[in-house]
Design a protein around this motif. Sequence first.
Motif, PDB file in Angstrom:
ATOM      1  N   GLU A 176      24.219  45.506  44.041  1.00  0.00           N
ATOM      2  CA  GLU A 176      24.777  46.505  43.109  1.00  0.00           C
ATOM      3  C   GLU A 176      23.879  47.745  43.204  1.00  0.00           C
ATOM      4  O   GLU A 176      22.666  47.633  43.068  1.00  0.00           O
ATOM      5  CB  GLU A 176      24.771  45.916  41.676  1.00  0.00           C
ATOM      6  CG  GLU A 176      24.875  46.917  40.534  1.00  0.00           C
ATOM      7  CD  GLU A 176      26.180  47.723  40.496  1.00  0.00           C
ATOM      8  OE1 GLU A 176      27.259  47.118  40.469  1.00  0.00           O
ATOM      9  OE2 GLU A 176      26.088  48.972  40.505  1.00  0.00           O
ATOM     10  N   TYR A 183      24.305  49.032  34.095  1.00  0.00           N
ATOM     11  CA  TYR A 183      25.768  49.096  34.086  1.00  0.00           C
ATOM     12  C   TYR A 183      26.222  49.857  32.843  1.00  0.00           C
ATOM     13  O   TYR A 183      25.671  49.655  31.758  1.00  0.00           O
ATOM     14  CB  TYR A 183      26.345  47.672  34.059  1.00  0.00           C
ATOM     15  CG  TYR A 183      27.856  47.638  33.995  1.00  0.00           C
ATOM     16  CD1 TYR A 183      28.620  47.876  35.137  1.00  0.00           C
ATOM     17  CD2 TYR A 183      28.516  47.399  32.799  1.00  0.00           C
ATOM     18  CE1 TYR A 183      30.006  47.869  35.091  1.00  0.00           C
ATOM     19  CE2 TYR A 183      29.905  47.381  32.733  1.00  0.00           C
ATOM     20  CZ  TYR A 183      30.652  47.611  33.884  1.00  0.00           C
ATOM     21  OH  TYR A 183      32.024  47.606  33.832  1.00  0.00           O
ATOM     22  N   ARG A 186      43.546  49.527  35.668  1.00  0.00           N
ATOM     23  CA  ARG A 186      42.492  48.975  34.799  1.00  0.00           C
ATOM     24  C   ARG A 186      42.829  49.188  33.323  1.00  0.00           C
ATOM     25  O   ARG A 186      43.066  50.327  32.905  1.00  0.00           O
ATOM     26  CB  ARG A 186      41.169  49.681  35.142  1.00  0.00           C
ATOM     27  CG  ARG A 186      40.103  49.593  34.080  1.00  0.00           C
ATOM     28  CD  ARG A 186      38.811  50.226  34.510  1.00  0.00           C
ATOM     29  NE  ARG A 186      38.182  49.442  35.553  1.00  0.00           N
ATOM     30  CZ  ARG A 186      36.987  49.723  36.091  1.00  0.00           C
ATOM     31  NH1 ARG A 186      36.324  50.786  35.688  1.00  0.00           N
ATOM     32  NH2 ARG A 186      36.479  48.948  37.026  1.00  0.00           N
ATOM     33  N   ASP A 228      38.879  43.434  38.585  1.00  0.00           N
ATOM     34  CA  ASP A 228      39.988  44.378  38.766  1.00  0.00           C
ATOM     35  C   ASP A 228      40.659  44.277  40.138  1.00  0.00           C
ATOM     36  O   ASP A 228      41.854  44.545  40.258  1.00  0.00           O
ATOM     37  CB  ASP A 228      39.485  45.821  38.593  1.00  0.00           C
ATOM     38  CG  ASP A 228      39.229  46.192  37.134  1.00  0.00           C
ATOM     39  OD1 ASP A 228      39.525  45.373  36.238  1.00  0.00           O
ATOM     40  OD2 ASP A 228      38.724  47.305  36.899  1.00  0.00           O
ATOM     41  N   GLY A 232      38.080  43.686  31.448  1.00  0.00           N
ATOM     42  CA  GLY A 232      36.725  43.162  31.489  1.00  0.00           C
ATOM     43  C   GLY A 232      36.572  41.763  30.906  1.00  0.00           C
ATOM     44  O   GLY A 232      35.822  40.938  31.431  1.00  0.00           O
ATOM     45  N   HIS A 233      37.278  41.502  29.789  1.00  0.00           N
ATOM     46  CA  HIS A 233      37.169  40.197  29.144  1.00  0.00           C
ATOM     47  C   HIS A 233      37.691  39.108  30.088  1.00  0.00           C
ATOM     48  O   HIS A 233      37.028  38.080  30.293  1.00  0.00           O
ATOM     49  CB  HIS A 233      37.972  40.233  27.827  1.00  0.00           C
ATOM     50  CG  HIS A 233      37.929  38.960  27.041  1.00  0.00           C
ATOM     51  ND1 HIS A 233      37.436  38.891  25.757  1.00  0.00           N
ATOM     52  CD2 HIS A 233      38.343  37.710  27.344  1.00  0.00           C
ATOM     53  CE1 HIS A 233      37.541  37.639  25.319  1.00  0.00           C
ATOM     54  NE2 HIS A 233      38.094  36.908  26.260  1.00  0.00           N
TER      55      HIS A 233
END
Length: 386
Positions: free
Chosen positions: A35, A40, A156, A286, A296-297
């Motif tokens: 990453e 984040y 998204r 995604d 996200g969940h």
Amino acid sequence: ATPRVVVVGGGFAGATAAKYLKLWGANNVEVILVEPNASYISPILSNLVVTGQMSLSSLTFSYTQLLSYGITHEQDSVKTIDKTGKILYLESGKQLTYDRLILAPGMELEAITGLDNNLVPHAWKAGPQTTLLQEQLSAMNAGDTFVMTIPKAPYRCPPGPYERACVVADYLARNKPGSKVIVLDANANIIVEETTFSAQFANYGITYVPNSTVTSVDSTAKSVTVDQNGTPKTYMAKVLNVIPNQTAGQIILDSGLANDSSGKWAMVNPLSYESTAAANIHVIGDSQATSQPKAGHIANSEAKVCALAVLQLLAGGQPYSQPVTNSACYSPLSSTTATWLSGVYRYNATTQTMDLQVVKSAPTPSTQYFSEMRDWAGNLFADTFK
Ligand code: FAD
């Protein structure tokens, strides 16, 4: 040797997968997280940063706590994948081999003629774009016009754009009286929680125009041209927020893994999230093309199914055959009220798809849901990054 799993992308999907691989796999697995960023920034709740109610720093999570599980952070980006040799080539020139690869690069925004994100932010990936939209909104004068565009589904966070229209309209009503909000939707109608959002749009006096496909943008003039069932129409704005159509992350496209019918998203086996285009490569979050939403969940939920399956496969076994995942999207509608939408998905062995079993949404928006939203987000952030 200890098998190595490389996780690419430290968002809700990738960070959760890395954490649970180590929690459940302990010393039976080596986990490397690739990453590029040191921390984040969550898009979840970022519409409240746009309206100045929350700070970006309150949505920023360092990877330090995650690494304490025994994960190695390679602060780099994956440039190319040798799928046969099982080698990753990183931006820095470094190479990494893997036994299993989990790709969680989120999504990419498609290009639009004339769109310059330094002038017209999307604010659909959280960070400087969120700050830019916040600054533009706070610089509006009373009576000005805010125009936003909604991408064609799937994109998204299905309720996210409608949520943004509401909190922006609420902010303008309180701070810039007489301002207007115009919403240009590429879809034929509000795609989720239609009753709730259309009632809110009516309350706020938002102009909602469905079937509006963006064809070009003049970023300096702040105008957007849309195609409305064959007829072009141009809208002028003081602040223009264009959210482009979306695809899987670039690395998915470049690696030939975007193999659904649109050619934009990665098809996977929902038992393991293994790509249907390449062995030993899993895709979560995604970028995946199951029936589950891009959110996200549920990315956190998919990551746990994937992490367990990868550990089972590495141990010579088979993935669990009846996975269940769940999704929750809380949407602020003003500075004090919120709504929510949740769904439970269960694997259907006959069709080999994740079927929506239960879907529920808030009966009416409330201040209680606004406070529950903070608790829900806090739990999700902690389960993913801490
Ligand atoms: P991301 O979170 O985007 O993470 C991808 C990561 O991969 C990034 O850190 C990136 O740096 C990294 N990366 C990309 N390419 C590479 C590469 N080549 N090499 C290495 N690293 C790479 N979801 C909900 O569930 N509920 C909500 O209420 C909700 N509200 C939202 C509100 C808004 C306004 C928005 C914009 C989104 C909302 N979402 C919500 C959606 C949610 O934020 C996303 O679906 C989620 O972030 C997707 O997680 P991900 O891990 O797939 O991708």
